[in-house]
Write a protein that holds these residues in place. Structure first.
Motif, mmCIF file in Angstrom:
data_model
loop_
_atom_site.group_PDB
_atom_site.id
_atom_site.type_symbol
_atom_site.label_atom_id
_atom_site.label_comp_id
_atom_site.label_asym_id
_atom_site.label_seq_id
_atom_site.Cartn_x
_atom_site.Cartn_y
_atom_site.Cartn_z
ATOM 1 N N LEU A 69 9.177 0.739 3.529
ATOM 2 C CA LEU A 69 7.916 0.211 3.007
ATOM 3 C C LEU A 69 7.476 -1.045 3.704
ATOM 4 O O LEU A 69 6.427 -1.611 3.383
ATOM 5 C CB LEU A 69 8.057 -0.082 1.503
ATOM 6 N N SER A 70 8.255 -1.517 4.663
ATOM 7 C CA SER A 70 7.955 -2.792 5.316
ATOM 8 C C SER A 70 7.004 -2.647 6.496
ATOM 9 O O SER A 70 6.630 -3.643 7.102
ATOM 10 C CB SER A 70 9.241 -3.463 5.787
ATOM 11 N N GLN A 71 6.612 -1.454 6.833
ATOM 12 C CA GLN A 71 5.760 -1.237 8.004
ATOM 13 C C GLN A 71 4.303 -1.473 7.696
ATOM 14 O O GLN A 71 3.802 -1.287 6.677
ATOM 15 C CB GLN A 71 5.954 0.171 8.540
ATOM 16 N N THR A 79 11.818 -2.140 1.026
ATOM 17 C CA THR A 79 11.235 -3.015 2.040
ATOM 18 C C THR A 79 12.334 -3.644 2.889
ATOM 19 O O THR A 79 12.046 -4.434 3.785
ATOM 20 C CB THR A 79 10.383 -4.140 1.409
ATOM 21 N N ALA A 80 13.589 -3.286 2.591
ATOM 22 C CA ALA A 80 14.749 -3.809 3.322
ATOM 23 C C ALA A 80 15.595 -2.646 3.843
ATOM 24 O O ALA A 80 16.711 -2.418 3.386
ATOM 25 C CB ALA A 80 15.574 -4.713 2.420
ATOM 26 N N PRO A 81 15.063 -1.893 4.818
ATOM 27 C CA PRO A 81 15.782 -0.704 5.283
ATOM 28 C C PRO A 81 17.149 -1.009 5.892
ATOM 29 O O PRO A 81 18.047 -0.157 5.829
ATOM 30 C CB PRO A 81 14.832 -0.089 6.318
ATOM 31 N N ASP A 82 17.344 -2.200 6.445
ATOM 32 C CA ASP A 82 18.644 -2.544 7.023
ATOM 33 C C ASP A 82 19.749 -2.552 5.966
ATOM 34 O O ASP A 82 20.911 -2.329 6.281
ATOM 35 C CB ASP A 82 18.589 -3.905 7.725
ATOM 36 N N ILE A 89 0.809 -1.223 0.000
ATOM 37 C CA ILE A 89 0.000 0.000 0.000
ATOM 38 C C ILE A 89 0.844 1.276 0.000
ATOM 39 O O ILE A 89 0.463 2.273 -0.607
ATOM 40 C CB ILE A 89 -1.009 -0.012 1.168
ATOM 41 N N ILE A 90 2.002 1.256 0.637
ATOM 42 C CA ILE A 90 2.836 2.465 0.690
ATOM 43 C C ILE A 90 3.437 2.747 -0.682
ATOM 44 O O ILE A 90 3.378 3.876 -1.169
ATOM 45 C CB ILE A 90 3.922 2.346 1.767
ATOM 46 N N VAL A 91 4.010 1.719 -1.306
ATOM 47 C CA VAL A 91 4.590 1.941 -2.640
ATOM 48 C C VAL A 91 3.500 2.253 -3.654
ATOM 49 O O VAL A 91 3.693 3.078 -4.553
ATOM 50 C CB VAL A 91 5.510 0.782 -3.083
ATOM 51 N N SER A 92 2.335 1.665 -3.508
ATOM 52 C CA SER A 92 1.215 1.981 -4.395
ATOM 53 C C SER A 92 0.835 3.452 -4.259
ATOM 54 O O SER A 92 0.535 4.122 -5.254
ATOM 55 C CB SER A 92 0.013 1.097 -4.091
ATOM 56 N N GLY A 93 0.852 3.956 -3.036
ATOM 57 C CA GLY A 93 0.572 5.376 -2.805
ATOM 58 C C GLY A 93 1.613 6.278 -3.434
ATOM 59 O O GLY A 93 1.274 7.310 -4.027
ATOM 60 N N LEU A 94 2.881 5.900 -3.327
ATOM 61 C CA LEU A 94 3.950 6.685 -3.958
ATOM 62 C C LEU A 94 3.763 6.727 -5.477
ATOM 63 O O LEU A 94 3.913 7.778 -6.103
ATOM 64 C CB LEU A 94 5.321 6.100 -3.624
#
Length: 126
Positions: free
Chosen positions: A124-126, A109-112, A22-27
């Motif tokens: 985006l993983s939240q 989706t891999a902030p680390d 949903i976050i990337v879709s919003g972007l």
């Protein structure tokens, strides 16, 4: 110019777009409909995303709000010094430049993966 948003999708964000994140879709929606919102995908990350999920490259390339960043000579020189092309090209695209003094955010989706690197991240993983 300070109200502009510049975001580079890494390969994990591109794969997430195909899974309905949903976050990337919003972007993606904002980049297509709102002035001042710019979304980018690097060619190297596009290849890696397509390897992870076949069909991703065509899907991302077909979206009207995303600019595909080619591997030009300065980007190729930056990538050549790194171990992974997708991460190196994405980081290069997000770094500050003359036309983008503050650089861009990296959506992932891999902030680390980006910890300890001089980039700003949208998780985006939240």
């Amino acid at each position: 110019m300070s109200d502009e948003l510049h975001v580079v999708l890494d390969d994990t964000a591109m794969v997430a777009a195909g899974h309905g994140n949903i976050i990337v879709s919003g972007l993606i929606h904002h980049a297509h409909t709102r002035p001042g919102c710019f979304l980018y995908a690097t060619a190297c990350a596009l290849v890696e995303a397509d390897r992870a999920r076949p069909g991703t490259a065509e899907h991302i390339a077909a979206l009207p709000g995303i600019t595909i960043l080619e591997l030009d000579l300065p980007a190729a020189l930056a990538v050549a010094r790194e171990h992974t092309w997708a991460e190196a090209h994405t980081r290069y695209a997000a770094e500050p430049a003359a036309d983008l003094p503050n650089g861009a955010f990296i959506a992932t989706t891999a902030p680390d993966r980006w910890k300890g690197q001089p980039v700003r991240v949208i998780d985006l993983s939240q």
